[in-house]
Design an enzyme around this catalytic site. Structure first.
Site, PDB file in Angstrom:
ATOM      1  N   TYR A   1      48.500  -6.081  -1.925  1.00 50.86           N
ATOM      2  CA  TYR A   1      49.859  -5.548  -1.825  1.00 50.86           C
ATOM      3  C   TYR A   1      50.419  -5.802  -0.430  1.00 50.86           C
ATOM      4  O   TYR A   1      51.541  -6.295  -0.281  1.00 50.86           O
ATOM      5  CB  TYR A   1      49.858  -4.053  -2.132  1.00 50.86           C
ATOM      6  CG  TYR A   1      51.243  -3.431  -2.082  1.00 50.86           C
ATOM      7  CD1 TYR A   1      52.065  -3.463  -3.199  1.00 50.86           C
ATOM      8  CD2 TYR A   1      51.721  -2.834  -0.920  1.00 50.86           C
ATOM      9  CE1 TYR A   1      53.343  -2.916  -3.157  1.00 50.86           C
ATOM     10  CE2 TYR A   1      52.989  -2.277  -0.866  1.00 50.86           C
ATOM     11  CZ  TYR A   1      53.795  -2.316  -1.981  1.00 50.86           C
ATOM     12  OH  TYR A   1      55.057  -1.777  -1.939  1.00 50.86           O
TER      13      TYR A   1
ATOM     14  N   SER B   1      58.084  -3.939   2.384  1.00 52.54           N
ATOM     15  CA  SER B   1      57.439  -2.633   2.553  1.00 52.54           C
ATOM     16  C   SER B   1      57.084  -2.456   4.014  1.00 52.54           C
ATOM     17  O   SER B   1      56.915  -3.438   4.756  1.00 52.54           O
ATOM     18  CB  SER B   1      56.157  -2.574   1.705  1.00 52.54           C
ATOM     19  OG  SER B   1      55.356  -1.454   2.039  1.00 52.54           O
TER      20      SER B   1
END
Length: 252
Positions: free
Chosen positions: A152, A139
């Protein structure tokens, strides 16, 4: 990675980026096998998209990963691409002990241990294929932190370094390691993200990813233009400003 002629297993492909990527790769002439926990979605997808194979798999469960991976390899011995897509994102408050521990454990189990266990289950088989790929999914938040999603961010930073490391170990084998680095994309990863003005439309993201796979077959990182703001802040020397800008735009 060659864009066609592969047999691809994508656990975590019943919605969002995973499903959209599965359909795009099928359209490019690949045999696609998807996996997910929700049987009803798997049945719906295979009914609506003939030719896609589906297996129920829980990527938080080591036994499920081991059992299903063995079945996939046995029933699709030509499988040469693994894309562990399953991932979750949670808003967490790390200022209180009760605010984050359970969430953090769930995120790390899904986003980091899941891919590690899948790679463990497939790597020896992939090494027998003449042209194989492990496509990891990190990401933009692996490189610039979003304040409200610490676990995350950490899980995706770990996926980035894992990808860098195993690429070195597999360099003299037939297995390539490619890292896909999405920006915020209009999916249901977080509540409200699908409708966020800051999120890249899913169809645009997938189209750009496929184009990059076609135009840059030797790339080790797949980066759409929108993720580069986050990916290269430190290299450009404006990391602090990127952190401020990212968190100023966060609706949470």
């Amino acid at each position: 990675m060659q864009i066609s002629g592969n047999t691809i297993f994508i656990p975590g492909a019943t919605s969002g980026i995973g499903l959209a990527l599965a359909l795009a790769l099928q359209a490019r002439g690949n045999e696609v096998i998807i996996g997910g926990r929700r049987t009803e979605l798997l049945e719906q997808i295979t009914a609506e998209h003939p030719g896609i194979h589906a297996y129920r798999i829980d990527t938080t469960d080591p036994e499920s990963i081991a059992t299903v991976s063995q079945r996939v390899i046995a029933e699709h011995p030509d499988v040469n691409v693994l894309i562990p897509m399953a991932g979750i994102m949670r808003v967490e408050d790390w200022t209180r002990a009760e605010g984050f521990l359970a969430s953090s454990e769930e995120v790390i189990t899904t986003n980091l241990l899941g891919p590690i266990r899948l790679i463990s289950a497939f790597v020896e088989h992939l090494r027998t294929r003449p042209d194989a790929t492990i496509l990891t999914v990190s990401s933009g938040l692996a490189f610039t932190p979003l304040r409200v999603t610490p676990s995350y961010n950490a899980s995706k930073a770990a996926i980035h370094m894992l990808s860098e490391s195993i690429r070195l170990q597999l360099a003299d084998t037939s297995v390539r390691v490619i890292e896909l680095e999405p920006p915020s994309v209009a999916t249901d990863l977080l509540p409200g993200q699908r409708d966020s003005a800051a999120a890249m439309p899913l169809n645009e993201f997938i189209a750009e990813v496929v184009e990059l796979l076609v135009s840059e077959p030797d790339a080790t990182e797949i980066q759409v233009e929108r993720v580069k703001f986050l990916r290269y802040g430190e290299a450009r020397g404006d990391y602090d400003q990127v952190v401020v800008a990212l968190n100023a735009s966060d609706p949470h």
